[in-house]
Structures are given as structure tokens and as C-alpha cells.
Design an enzyme around this catalytic site. Structure first.
Site, mmCIF file in Angstrom:
data_model
loop_
_atom_site.group_PDB
_atom_site.id
_atom_site.type_symbol
_atom_site.label_atom_id
_atom_site.label_comp_id
_atom_site.label_asym_id
_atom_site.label_seq_id
_atom_site.Cartn_x
_atom_site.Cartn_y
_atom_site.Cartn_z
ATOM 1 N N GLN A 162 -8.811 15.527 37.410
ATOM 2 C CA GLN A 162 -8.510 14.493 36.626
ATOM 3 C C GLN A 162 -8.375 14.950 35.653
ATOM 4 O O GLN A 162 -6.911 14.139 34.628
ATOM 5 C CB GLN A 162 -9.678 13.533 37.038
ATOM 6 C CG GLN A 162 -9.351 12.790 35.538
ATOM 7 C CD GLN A 162 -10.379 11.520 36.201
ATOM 8 O OE1 GLN A 162 -10.093 10.365 36.911
ATOM 9 N NE2 GLN A 162 -11.418 10.209 34.861
ATOM 10 N N LYS A 194 -3.680 16.164 34.299
ATOM 11 C CA LYS A 194 -2.554 16.052 34.011
ATOM 12 C C LYS A 194 -2.465 15.442 32.230
ATOM 13 O O LYS A 194 -1.674 16.079 31.873
ATOM 14 C CB LYS A 194 -3.013 13.546 34.047
ATOM 15 C CG LYS A 194 -2.336 13.802 35.672
ATOM 16 C CD LYS A 194 -2.804 12.344 36.181
ATOM 17 C CE LYS A 194 -4.513 12.637 36.650
ATOM 18 N NZ LYS A 194 -4.912 13.547 37.179
ATOM 19 N N SER A 220 9.429 22.453 -0.568
ATOM 20 C CA SER A 220 8.129 23.006 -0.747
ATOM 21 C C SER A 220 7.718 21.648 -2.084
ATOM 22 O O SER A 220 8.280 20.991 -2.486
ATOM 23 C CB SER A 220 8.200 24.071 -1.366
ATOM 24 O OG SER A 220 7.055 24.301 -1.866
ATOM 25 N N LYS A 254 12.345 26.395 -3.044
ATOM 26 C CA LYS A 254 12.146 26.847 -1.774
ATOM 27 C C LYS A 254 12.640 25.708 -0.366
ATOM 28 O O LYS A 254 12.974 24.775 -0.727
ATOM 29 C CB LYS A 254 10.688 26.230 -1.184
ATOM 30 C CG LYS A 254 9.556 27.190 -1.900
ATOM 31 C CD LYS A 254 9.561 28.561 -1.034
ATOM 32 C CE LYS A 254 8.682 28.856 -0.609
ATOM 33 N NZ LYS A 254 8.181 30.094 0.266
ATOM 34 N N ASN A 274 12.456 25.647 3.521
ATOM 35 C CA ASN A 274 11.235 26.658 4.168
ATOM 36 C C ASN A 274 11.900 26.305 5.913
ATOM 37 O O ASN A 274 12.563 25.341 6.321
ATOM 38 C CB ASN A 274 10.180 26.090 4.470
ATOM 39 C CG ASN A 274 9.507 26.651 2.834
ATOM 40 O OD1 ASN A 274 10.095 27.942 2.391
ATOM 41 N ND2 ASN A 274 8.904 25.800 1.826
ATOM 42 N N SER A 285 -9.151 6.875 33.354
ATOM 43 C CA SER A 285 -8.203 7.921 32.777
ATOM 44 C C SER A 285 -7.402 7.583 32.409
ATOM 45 O O SER A 285 -6.278 7.731 32.821
ATOM 46 C CB SER A 285 -8.206 8.801 34.310
ATOM 47 O OG SER A 285 -8.225 8.729 35.963
ATOM 48 N N GLU A 326 8.945 28.320 12.521
ATOM 49 C CA GLU A 326 7.406 28.096 12.531
ATOM 50 C C GLU A 326 6.678 27.422 13.328
ATOM 51 O O GLU A 326 5.448 27.544 14.037
ATOM 52 C CB GLU A 326 6.717 28.448 11.565
ATOM 53 C CG GLU A 326 7.704 29.084 9.688
ATOM 54 C CD GLU A 326 7.797 28.553 8.880
ATOM 55 O OE1 GLU A 326 5.914 28.484 8.383
ATOM 56 O OE2 GLU A 326 8.408 28.472 7.707
ATOM 57 N N TYR A 351 -10.756 17.563 47.203
ATOM 58 C CA TYR A 351 -10.853 17.044 45.934
ATOM 59 C C TYR A 351 -11.747 16.811 45.096
ATOM 60 O O TYR A 351 -13.084 16.823 45.426
ATOM 61 C CB TYR A 351 -10.087 16.003 45.772
ATOM 62 C CG TYR A 351 -10.565 15.173 44.800
ATOM 63 C CD1 TYR A 351 -9.056 15.095 44.091
ATOM 64 C CD2 TYR A 351 -11.740 14.173 43.766
ATOM 65 C CE1 TYR A 351 -9.358 14.624 42.943
ATOM 66 C CE2 TYR A 351 -11.593 13.766 43.097
ATOM 67 C CZ TYR A 351 -10.281 13.488 42.322
ATOM 68 O OH TYR A 351 -9.521 13.631 41.403
ATOM 69 N N ASN A 379 -6.925 10.195 45.988
ATOM 70 C CA ASN A 379 -7.034 11.531 46.370
ATOM 71 C C ASN A 379 -5.807 12.426 46.965
ATOM 72 O O ASN A 379 -4.537 13.308 46.213
ATOM 73 C CB ASN A 379 -7.534 12.231 47.580
ATOM 74 C CG ASN A 379 -9.423 12.274 46.720
ATOM 75 O OD1 ASN A 379 -9.754 11.838 46.130
ATOM 76 N ND2 ASN A 379 -10.511 12.984 47.592
ATOM 77 N N THR A 394 14.336 48.105 17.425
ATOM 78 C CA THR A 394 12.562 48.254 17.160
ATOM 79 C C THR A 394 12.040 48.758 16.503
ATOM 80 O O THR A 394 11.700 49.261 15.483
ATOM 81 C CB THR A 394 13.032 49.859 18.305
ATOM 82 O OG1 THR A 394 13.156 51.059 17.691
ATOM 83 C CG2 THR A 394 14.599 49.337 19.206
ATOM 84 N N HIS A 395 10.801 48.607 17.148
ATOM 85 C CA HIS A 395 9.214 48.264 16.028
ATOM 86 C C HIS A 395 10.243 47.856 14.555
ATOM 87 O O HIS A 395 9.036 48.056 13.120
ATOM 88 C CB HIS A 395 8.834 49.550 15.858
ATOM 89 C CG HIS A 395 9.038 50.434 16.515
ATOM 90 N ND1 HIS A 395 7.525 51.121 17.486
ATOM 91 C CD2 HIS A 395 10.092 51.064 17.955
ATOM 92 C CE1 HIS A 395 7.839 51.265 18.728
ATOM 93 N NE2 HIS A 395 9.346 51.996 18.415
#
Ligand code: ARG
Length: 484
Positions: free
Chosen positions: A321, A324, A276, A282, A284, A23, A289, A316, A109, A154-155
């Protein structure tokens, strides 16, 4: 390279098995914390007489050399199983057999939990600092546009006029909750695990209070079996990161919409846009995004982390392992997203004419017309109904509410009077929202002030947290000082 556990295994292990279990590529990121933990632990061994003063000095000097070696990329990463083995072997190369004493009463451990907790306390501070900058930039933008009236949706349908500053402060609150989650994450993580050993505790009466002091932990872990199996501190962390990303994703989505040519409420500076390859016109909003996209990665990390732990027997297990990589990824994506977003938001410009023009239609004042009638004596239900009919009439006639004359209004309710026009305009609608959490300019100004106060308190708190993580040089000095 020999394994630190090679005694029990006959012959050498399969190369593929080695590759599969190693690891180091991931946990090398913890080297600094492993070295600090090892130095402090060696001081603990000296304190109970398990090593001599000279041996401790040798170990600390050797660890400094190993640290420098790692930083200069001196060691071949594929020759060690993990960061613990690398440090122990390279220490042996530096100082000889004494290195074999640093693992007395310790297990990987409890060692890995220590490394992770030290890493986490630092990572929390790092992301807190960048979040505070984001909050300050949000406050600055709110302050700069304190009086700009803006349509709330709203909506995704026009709803009510609000102050742009009120809208901005809504995100301040969300990120403040994330900040508070992280601070509480720091406190919950602040339990020193050494002394837990493999799972049952250590066979040596190590002074754990002394280790806490050296490694700047506030508390000692209470139960050795819990300590070596606990990963809640990481899970809480990824949860907080996923909330940050979720909040970022939502504000990014708003800004993407407001940045379209159809809306044109805001302009993002060219610095933070892309073009683009085929459409020359464009510009963008790719950064927004991408943040929205990355939020899905971090949400995925949270699920990965939960599933990794689900059904694990006590204490353990090697599955752990994998923790991480998940956390490092969630941190990397979240940190870079906050860091770039705080710059982008600082530089957005409001297109005030477009905003005003946009608010001419959409009947944003409708709720206030209903409230007007209520104030005159009508029930809210009737007022709602009457206003709905007026809106319908306007749609049929292709006119707006402010085009109506008093005579027409009176056809709908005798309560309408001359004061209608001064009450029903966007600014008075904003100020008519009387509650202290609402958009009236007094409340918004108060909340802005309150937000500045709260972020100042957070800044002080972060300063305090910074004094609760060990620093390598100071630790070595403290160890030497403890010898006198
Ligand atoms: N690399 C391991 C991990 O990250 C360290 C602990 C190993 N413990 C063990 N008993 N094999 O979890």
C-alpha cells in the site's frame, strides 16, 4: 462507515487502527482509473451473465454520478478505507444493492494493480510529452549556437575546445535514453491484471480479452500470483525518473558554474532567478539548485521502493500500500523539475565574449599540438612529452601557446613548421576531431539532423501510446455499444 470486509471482524475496529490503515488520502488520486476499471469489469460480468443489462446500465450511470461527486469533493475522505471502498459504497448510495455485485470474482489485490497500471500509462505519457519539449528546446539552443566554440572540462579543468552545440547534444542523448526507458516501461506495464482475483485467479470465467480491449491493454497478465505481487512497473518508472533527475542535476550543476561571475559563460533570465534577503547585489540560480536538490528526493524514492519490496513473501502484502505515496512523490518532483527546466534552458543567453576570453588560457589546444606532431611522424608518446614541456615553458613565461614563435617551437621538435599556426587555433582544433561522434562541425551538424529525426519518431510513438489508454467517456460509450 462499515468496512467492505466487516463480516469477519467482531464489533468495530479501533479508531487509531482505522487511521493507521486507511489510504484514501493517497489513493483518491486513482479514482478515475478505479471507476473505469469498475465500469469495464461490470461489462465483463454482464458478458458472462452474472449481471443483467439493466444492472450494467445502472452501474455505469451510478459510476458517472460517483465520479462527479468525487470531482465536486462531495464525500468525506476520512469515512472510507480506500478509493475502492469509497466507490463501492457511494455506488450503493446511488443505485442500491446492485452495487454489491461489482466485486464478484474481483479482489482489491488485482483491482489496485489495475488502477496503478492505468495511472502509470497516463503518467508515462505526461512526462514523455514534457521531456520531448525539453529535447526540442535543447535542439533549438544547439542550433542557435551551432558554431560557438566552448571549453570542455574534465575533472573541472579545461580540457579541449568543443562546439557548444556538441555539448548541448550530449544532454539530448541522455534524455533520449530516459525517454526510451519510459517507452519500454509503458510496454512492460501493458498487461491487464483483472481475473487474478486475490492471488489464485477468479472463480468466474471472465472474458479477459474483452476487458483488455475495453481498458486498452495490449496483453493479459499471465500468472495471477505474479500479477498481484508485481510492482516492477512502478520500480522501473521510479528508476527512469531518478535517471532524468540525475541528468537534470548534472546539467544544472554545469549551468550553476557557468553562471557564476567567475565564469560568466551564460546568463539566466531574471524570470528564473531569485534575490537575497540581505545582499542586494545577488541574483541566485535557485531553480537550478532546487532541481539538483530534488534529484536526491527521487533517488531516495527509488531506494524506498526497493526496500519496501525486499523480503516480502508472495503474493499481496499490505506493505505494498505504501507504493503509491512513493511513486506519486517521485512523479510530482520529476515532472515539475523537467517542466521548469525546459523553460529555463529555452531562455539562457550565451556570453560569447566571455567564453572566447576564457579560452585564451588553459592550453585547450595541447592535445592538438601532440596530434600535429604525430601527423608529422613523431610517436604519440614523444609528442605528448614534447607538448607537456612546451606547456610548462609557457606557464613559466606566463604566455600562451599562440604566443610562441617557430624558432622556440623548433627547439622542442624539428617537426614544427609554418603550418603550426593555422592548425593550432580553437576552430581548427574543433574540426580536427574527425570521428562521427566528435565535435567537428560536420559531425555535429549531422548529429543535430539525426537528433531531430529521432525526436520526430518519438513524437509519433507517443501519439501511438496515447491511443493505448482508455478515456472515460469513450469507455462508457463502448460499454453501451457492446450491449447491442
Ligand atoms: N489499499 C490497498 C493497496 O494499496 C489495496 C489492496 C488492499 N488489499 C487487501 N487485501 N487489503 O495496496
Amino acid at each position: 462507515m462499515d468496512k467492505i470486509w466487516s463480516g469477519r471482524i467482531s464489533g468495530s475496529t479501533n479508531d487509531f487502527a482505522d487511521k493507521f490503515t486507511f489510504s484514501l488520502e493517497t489513493d483518491i488520486n486513482l479514482y478515475m482509473f478505479d471507476i473505469m476499471g469498475t465500469a469495464a469489469y461490470a461489462a465483463g460480468l454482464k458478458k458472462v451473465g452474472l449481471i443483467s443489462t439493466d444492472e450494467l446500465l445502472n452501474i455505469t450511470e451510478g459510476l458517472i454520478k460517483v465520479k462527479n461527486g468525487i470531482e465536486k469533493n462531495k464525500f468525506r475522505k476520512n469515512s472510507y478505507e480506500d478509493v475502492h471502498s469509497l466507490i463501492e459504497y457511494e455506488l450503493k448510495n446511488e443505485i442500491g444493492e446492485t452495487a454489491g455485485k461489482i466485486h464478484t470474482g474481483r479482489s482489491r489485490n488485482d483491482q489496485i494493480v489495475l488502477d496503478e497500471k492505468l495511472y502509470l500509462k497516463n503518467a508515462i505519457i505526461d512526462i514523455l510529452e514534457v521531456l520531448v519539449e525539453l529535447e526540442l528546446n535543447i535542439l533549438e539552443l544547439a542550433q542557435k549556437n551551432i558554431d560557438v566554440v566552448f571549453p570542455a572540462y574534465t575533472h573541472l579543468q579545461k580540457a579541449q575546445p568543443v562546439l557548444f552545440s556538441h555539448y548541448m547534444l550530449s544532454f539530448f542523448e541522455k534524455f533520449l535514453r530516459d525517454i526510451n526507458k519510459l517507452i519500454s516501461n509503458f510496454k512492460d506495464c501493458d498487461f491487464m491484471p483483472l481475473g487474478s482475483g486475490a492471488c489464485a485467479g477468479s472463480g468466474y470465467d471472465i472474458d479477459r480479452d474483452f476487458l483488455c480491449k475495453l481498458l486498452k491493454f495490449k496483453n493479459k497478465g499471465i500468472n495471477s500470483m505474479d500479477e498481484v505481487s508485481n510492482r516492477d512497473y512502478f520500480q522501473d518508472f521510479i528508476y527512469s525518473l531518478s535517471c532524468i533527475m540525475l541528468h537534470l542535476s548534472r546539467i544544472c550543476e554545469d549551468l550553476i558554474i557557468y553562471n557564476t561571475s567567475e565564469f560568466s559563460f551564460i546568463e539566466i533570465t531574471d524570470e528564473f532567478c531569485t534575490g537575497s534577503s540581505i545582499m542586494p547585489q545577488k541574483k541566485n540560480p535557485d531553480i537550478l539548485e532546487l532541481i539538483r536538490g530534488k534529484s536526491s528526493l527521487v533517488a531516495g524514492n527509488l531506494i524506498q521502493f526497493e526496500i519496501m519490496q525486499k523480503g516480502l513473501p508472495s503474493t499481496y502484502n499490505r506493505d505494498l500500500q505504501e507504493d503509491k505515496g512513493i511513486v506519486f512523490n517521485a512523479f510530482k518532483e520529476s515532472f515539475s523539475s523537467v517542466a521548469i527546466f525546459k523553460e529555463l534552458i529555452k531562455n539562457i543567453k550565451l556570453n560569447k565574449e566571455k567564453i572566447i576570453l576564457n579560452m585564451k588560457d588553459g592550453f585547450l589546444e595541447a592535445t592538438d599540438i601532440a596530434d600535429y606532431l604525430v601527423r608529422k611522424g613523431e610517436t604519440f608518446r614523444n609528442s605528448h612529452n614534447i607538448t607537456g614541456k612546451i606547456v610548462k615553458y609557457c606557464i613559466e613565461k606566463s604566455i600562451n601557446l599562440y604566443d610562441l614563435d617557430l624558432k622556440t617551437l623548433k627547439n622542442y621538435s624539428p617537426f614544427f613548421g609554418k603550418d603550426f599556426f593555422e592548425n593550432i587555433n580553437l576552430n581548427s582544433c574543433v574540426d580536427a576531431k574527425k570521428t562521427d561522434c566528435g565535435t567537428n562541425s560536420n559531425s555535429v551538424k549531422n548529429n543535430l539532423k539525426f537528433s531531430i529525426e529521432r525526436i520526430n519518431i518519438i513524437e509519433k510513438e507517443i501519439k501511438k501510446l496515447k491511443s493505448q489508454v482508455p478515456d472515460f467517456k469513450k469507455l462508457i460509450k463502448e460499454i453501451k455499444y457492446a450491449l447491442d
